[in-house]
Design an enzyme around this catalytic site. Structure first.
Site, short mmCIF file in Angstrom:
data_model
loop_
_atom_site.label_atom_id
_atom_site.label_comp_id
_atom_site.label_asym_id
_atom_site.label_seq_id
_atom_site.Cartn_x
_atom_site.Cartn_y
_atom_site.Cartn_z
CG HIS A 22 20.41 -72.08 25.37
ND1 HIS A 22 21.13 -72.66 24.35
CD2 HIS A 22 21.14 -71.00 25.77
CE1 HIS A 22 22.25 -71.98 24.15
NE2 HIS A 22 22.28 -70.96 24.98
CG HIS A 28 25.75 -71.83 28.03
ND1 HIS A 28 26.36 -70.64 28.40
CD2 HIS A 28 25.02 -71.55 26.91
CE1 HIS A 28 26.00 -69.69 27.56
NE2 HIS A 28 25.19 -70.21 26.64
CD GLU A 53 27.01 -71.90 24.02
OE1 GLU A 53 25.86 -72.34 23.84
OE2 GLU A 53 27.33 -70.70 23.84
#
Length: 392
Positions: A141, A215, A356
Site C-alpha cells: 500500500h 480501502h 478494493e
C-alpha cells in the site's frame, strides 16, 4: 472528465444494475424530509502539526458520508436498514488520533501502489527501484508513508445536483522509492441516487507504476460489533490470481469454479472461509485475494458490475461498479481485537470486509498482467461507484 460527467457515470451505473437484475430498492427513509448538506470542520492536527479537516456530505435521502483530507479517509458512512434506521457501515475511529497511531488503512485512499509489490522492488525501463518493506517480505500500500498518511489539499463543491470533495496531493520524485513527481486527484461525489462515486486521476513527469484504491472496511450490519460472516457476497469474476505464502501472485490466472473462491452466485462469506485444505485459503487465513473481473468487451473506461453484498438481518446492500480489471476481497483476517474503534466497539476477527477495486497485485513484476505504468503525457484515470440499497 468534469463533475457533471461523474454524475452521469453514476446514473449509468444505476441503469446497468437494473438491466442485470441485482438492484435493491434505493436506501431511503419513507416520510422523512432531508435537506442536502455539505459541511466542513476542523479535525485535529497531525503529529507534525498539520491541520486536517472533516467534510460531511448528506444526500436528499439522508445518507451521510464523512471524510477527512488526512489520507482521504472515509471516517463514517450512514445508510438506513429496511426499517429506516440509520447506522454507520464502515469501521474506523471517532477522532484523528486513532488514524495517526493504529490504523490498518481504515477507509483510506492507498497509493502510490495499492496492494503488494514483491520484496519491495521492481524494474522499469531497465532501472531497478527499491521500496520500503513494510509487510515482510514485501511492500504494501505505498510503503511506510503512503497516500493514506498524508494531508491532501481539499476543496468541497456543489454542482448539477451533486456535492462532493476534490482532494489533491503531489507526491515528489522518489517518495517511498517511486520515480517521478506524481500529481494525484481523487474526487468523492455523493448523489441523490444513493451512489458514492470515487474518481481517480494522476499525471507524472517520469514513468512510474500507479495503482490507487479505496480501502474502506465494510460491515453492513451497521454497528461494528459483529463479524461479517453472514454477509452474502457475489463477485463478477470467473477467475482469480493465486498467491504464494507471502500473498504475492504466482502469475497464474486460475478459474474459481469448484473452489471456495466461486462467488459468481450469491454465497455467505462464512460458508467456505475456513476450508483450510485449500492452499489459497490457508495462505490468506481466509480471503485476501484479487479477483479478475469479467469485463467482456467493455472498454477500459467503462464501468462493469464488480460485486454485490447483502447483510440479511438489516437488508442493507452494497453494489460496486468499477473501470478497474480486478477487485481484492479481504475478509478482515488480521483484525484481532486489539483495536477499539468508533463508539468503543472492539474490532475482532473478521469484523469488517474490504472490496478494493484495483489492478492486480505486484503487476510491475508481472508483464503478463494489465500494466500499471503511467508515462509522461499520459493520464491515469479510474472510477469506482458504490451504490447503497435495501433488500425488502
Amino acid at each position: 472528465m468534469d463533475r457533471h460527467d461523474l454524475a452521469c457515470i453514476g446514473l449509468s451505473a444505476i441503469s446497468l444494475l437494473n438491466q442485470i437484475g441485482c438492484m435493491s430498492k434505493p436506501a431511503s427513509t419513507p416520510g422523512v424530509a432531508v435537506t442536502r448538506e455539505l459541511r466542513r470542520a476542523p479535525f485535529g492536527r497531525t503529529t507534525d502539526g498539520q491541520p486536517t479537516e472533516l467534510f460531511t456530505l448528506t444526500n436528499a435521502h439522508g445518507i451521510e458520508v464523512r471524510l477527512t483530507n488526512y489520507g482521504g479517509i472515509i471516517t463514517s458512512l450512514k445508510t438506513p436498514d429496511r426499517a429506516g434506521r440509520f447506522d454507520d457501515i464502515v469501521l474506523g475511529y471517532d477522532s484523528l488520533s486513532g488514524y495517526l497511531h493504529n490504523s490498518p488503512y481504515f477507509g483510506a485512499i492507498v497509493g502510490r501502489y495499492g496492494n503488494r509489490i514483491a520484496k519491495g522492488r521492481f524494474t522499469l525501463d531497465g532501472t531497478t527501484y527499491r521500496l520500503a518493506v513494510n509487510n515482510e517480505p514485501n511492500s504494501l500500500h505505498g510503503g511506510i508513508r503512503g497516500f493514506d498518511k498524508v494531508v491532501w489539499t481539499a476543496e468541497p463543491f456543489r454542482k448539477d445536483g451533486v456535492e462532493g470533495v476534490a482532494l489533491e496531493y503531489t507526491s515528489p520524485d522518489m517518495e517511498e522509492g517511486y520515480p517521478g513527481t506524481l500529481r494525484a486527484r481523487v474526487t468523492y461525489t455523493l448523489t441523490d441516487d444513493n451512489q458514492l462515486i470515487v474518481d481517480y486521476q494522476a499525471t507524472s513527469d517520469k514513468p512510474t507504476p500507479v495503482n490507487l484504491t479505496q480501502h474502506s472496511y465494510w460491515n453492513l450490519a451497521g454497528d461494528g460489533s459483529r463479524d461479517i460472516l453472514a454477509h452474502v457476497l457475489t463477485i463478477n469474476a470467473d477467475s482469480m490470481t493465486p498467491v504464494d505464502s507471502t500473498l504475492i501472485p504466482t502469475g497464474e490466472i486460475a478459474p474459481v469454479a469448484g473452489t471456495p473462491f466461486d462467488f459468481r452466485t450469491s454465497m455467505q462469506i462464512g460458508a467456505r472461509i475456513d476450508q483450510r485444505q485449500n492452499t489459497q485459503i490457508r495462505y490468506g487465513g481466509g480471503y485476501d485475494h484479487n479477483f479478475v473481473l469479467n469485463r467482456g468487451n467493455a472498454g477500459a473506461d467503462s464501468l462493469v458490475h464488480a460485486a454485490h453484498v447483502l447483510e440479511p438481518s438489516t437488508g442493507r446492500t452494497l453494489d460496486i461498479f468499477t473501470t478497474e480489471p480486478g477487485i481484492q476481497f479481504y475478509s478482515g483476517n488480521f483484525l484481532d481485537g486489539s483495536i477499539t474503534g468508533k463508539a468503543g466497539h472492539i474490532y475482532k476477527y473478521r469484523y469488517g470486509l474490504a472490496l478494493e477495486t484495483q489492478h492486480y497485485p505486484d503487476s510491475p513484476n508481472h508483464p503478463e498482467f494489465p500494466s500499471t505504468v503511467l508515462r509522461p503525457g499520459g493520464v491515469y484515470r479510474s472510477t469506482t461507484v458504490f451504490t447503497f440499497g435495501v433488500a425488502r
